[in-house]
Design a protein around this motif. Structure first.
Motif, PDB file in Angstrom:
ATOM      1  N   VAL A   1      33.769  27.045  40.828  1.00 22.93           N
ATOM      2  CA  VAL A   1      32.359  26.678  40.765  1.00 22.93           C
ATOM      3  C   VAL A   1      31.837  27.143  39.516  1.00 22.93           C
ATOM      4  O   VAL A   1      32.099  28.551  39.284  1.00 22.93           O
ATOM      5  N   THR A   2      31.498  26.376  38.598  1.00 21.95           N
ATOM      6  CA  THR A   2      31.107  26.802  37.185  1.00 21.95           C
ATOM      7  C   THR A   2      29.682  27.310  36.977  1.00 21.95           C
ATOM      8  O   THR A   2      29.054  27.264  38.300  1.00 21.95           O
ATOM      9  N   GLY A   3      29.221  27.896  36.037  1.00 19.14           N
ATOM     10  CA  GLY A   3      28.020  28.423  36.005  1.00 19.14           C
ATOM     11  C   GLY A   3      26.967  27.272  36.165  1.00 19.14           C
ATOM     12  O   GLY A   3      25.824  27.408  36.185  1.00 19.14           O
TER      13      GLY A   3
ATOM     14  N   ASP B   1      29.181  22.946  38.429  1.00 19.28           N
ATOM     15  CA  ASP B   1      30.254  21.861  39.175  1.00 19.28           C
ATOM     16  C   ASP B   1      31.183  22.625  39.974  1.00 19.28           C
ATOM     17  O   ASP B   1      31.487  23.712  39.693  1.00 19.28           O
ATOM     18  N   THR B   2      31.990  21.676  40.574  1.00 21.43           N
ATOM     19  CA  THR B   2      32.920  22.151  41.347  1.00 21.43           C
ATOM     20  C   THR B   2      34.400  21.601  40.983  1.00 21.43           C
ATOM     21  O   THR B   2      34.193  20.238  40.718  1.00 21.43           O
ATOM     22  N   HIS B   3      35.417  22.261  41.100  1.00 21.06           N
ATOM     23  CA  HIS B   3      36.746  21.620  40.758  1.00 21.06           C
ATOM     24  C   HIS B   3      37.836  22.263  41.643  1.00 21.06           C
ATOM     25  O   HIS B   3      37.944  23.307  42.224  1.00 21.06           O
ATOM     26  N   ALA B   4      38.678  21.252  42.256  1.00 21.70           N
ATOM     27  CA  ALA B   4      39.728  21.696  43.077  1.00 21.70           C
ATOM     28  C   ALA B   4      40.771  22.703  42.379  1.00 21.70           C
ATOM     29  O   ALA B   4      40.991  22.658  41.138  1.00 21.70           O
ATOM     30  N   ALA B   5      41.183  23.640  43.468  1.00 19.30           N
ATOM     31  CA  ALA B   5      42.279  24.756  42.503  1.00 19.30           C
ATOM     32  C   ALA B   5      43.096  25.122  44.011  1.00 19.30           C
ATOM     33  O   ALA B   5      42.804  25.054  45.196  1.00 19.30           O
TER      34      ALA B   5
ATOM     35  N   SER C   1      43.473  43.265  44.603  1.00 18.81           N
ATOM     36  CA  SER C   1      42.228  43.578  44.704  1.00 18.81           C
ATOM     37  C   SER C   1      41.481  43.292  43.537  1.00 18.81           C
ATOM     38  O   SER C   1      40.212  43.564  43.489  1.00 18.81           O
ATOM     39  N   ARG C   2      42.059  43.056  42.237  1.00 18.33           N
ATOM     40  CA  ARG C   2      41.325  43.071  41.154  1.00 18.33           C
ATOM     41  C   ARG C   2      40.967  41.704  40.859  1.00 18.33           C
ATOM     42  O   ARG C   2      40.378  41.201  40.068  1.00 18.33           O
ATOM     43  N   GLY C   3      41.796  40.446  41.558  1.00 15.17           N
ATOM     44  CA  GLY C   3      41.406  38.972  41.484  1.00 15.17           C
ATOM     45  C   GLY C   3      42.485  38.140  41.985  1.00 15.17           C
ATOM     46  O   GLY C   3      43.286  38.406  42.592  1.00 15.17           O
ATOM     47  N   PHE C   4      42.382  37.116  41.383  1.00 19.74           N
ATOM     48  CA  PHE C   4      43.342  35.930  41.629  1.00 19.74           C
ATOM     49  C   PHE C   4      44.051  35.106  40.550  1.00 19.74           C
ATOM     50  O   PHE C   4      43.582  35.232  39.338  1.00 19.74           O
ATOM     51  N   ASN C   5      45.294  34.607  41.033  1.00 19.14           N
ATOM     52  CA  ASN C   5      46.123  33.862  39.897  1.00 19.14           C
ATOM     53  C   ASN C   5      45.909  32.349  40.400  1.00 19.14           C
ATOM     54  O   ASN C   5      45.936  32.046  41.741  1.00 19.14           O
ATOM     55  N   ILE C   6      45.257  31.591  39.764  1.00 16.93           N
ATOM     56  CA  ILE C   6      44.670  30.343  40.236  1.00 16.93           C
ATOM     57  C   ILE C   6      45.404  29.178  39.621  1.00 16.93           C
ATOM     58  O   ILE C   6      45.544  29.465  38.211  1.00 16.93           O
ATOM     59  N   GLN C   7      45.844  27.966  40.180  1.00 16.61           N
ATOM     60  CA  GLN C   7      46.272  26.764  39.278  1.00 16.61           C
ATOM     61  C   GLN C   7      45.395  25.682  39.801  1.00 16.61           C
ATOM     62  O   GLN C   7      44.658  25.476  40.804  1.00 16.61           O
ATOM     63  N   SER C   8      44.927  25.233  38.506  1.00 12.27           N
ATOM     64  CA  SER C   8      43.903  24.263  38.532  1.00 12.27           C
ATOM     65  C   SER C   8      43.787  23.185  37.149  1.00 12.27           C
ATOM     66  O   SER C   8      44.525  23.676  36.177  1.00 12.27           O
ATOM     67  N   GLU C   9      43.715  22.005  37.421  1.00 11.92           N
ATOM     68  CA  GLU C   9      43.614  21.051  36.283  1.00 11.92           C
ATOM     69  C   GLU C   9      42.353  21.245  35.443  1.00 11.92           C
ATOM     70  O   GLU C   9      42.291  20.862  34.512  1.00 11.92           O
TER      71      GLU C   9
END
Length: 113
Positions: free
Chosen positions: A33-35, A38-42, A49-57
């Protein structure tokens, strides 16, 4: 541009600790979810605990503020820490408790089954 060099002993403990969190490999569909809302699949590929590794177009830039919506759980706001070839790291604003990480891992296992 200025370049600063420091001895390793001068680096703060927080900086040294940033990549020392245990990462859990998963594959879980999520929504970015952008500021602007807008939403985008990922796909989350790992979580710590510090975050996520994400794949997305969806193309991101380092330093951008985004939220990661995990269906049925919560939204995790954070900043893009790195970006490379369709993947990026989202450093969360608040550390993720280990119990929540375990729940996310269990969700990914259920999704894979």
């Amino acid at each position: 541009m200025k370049t600063y060099r420091r001895l390793a002993s001068d680096i703060s403990h927080d900086l040294l600790d940033r990549r020392n969190c245990t990462r859990r490999a998963i594959s879980l569909p999520v929504t970015i979810v952008t500021g602007f809302g807008d939403t985008h699949a990922a796909i989350v590929q790992n979580v710590s605990s510090r975050g996520f590794n994400i794949q997305s177009e969806y193309g991101v830039t380092i330093g951008r503020f985004l939220s990661l919506d995990i269906p049925g759980l919560a939204q995790y706001p954070g900043w893009v820490a790195w970006s490379y070839l369709g993947g990026f790291g989202l450093e969360v604003a608040n550390p993720i408790p280990e119990q929540v990480i375990e729940h996310i891992v269990a969700m990914a296992v259920r999704h894979a089954a």
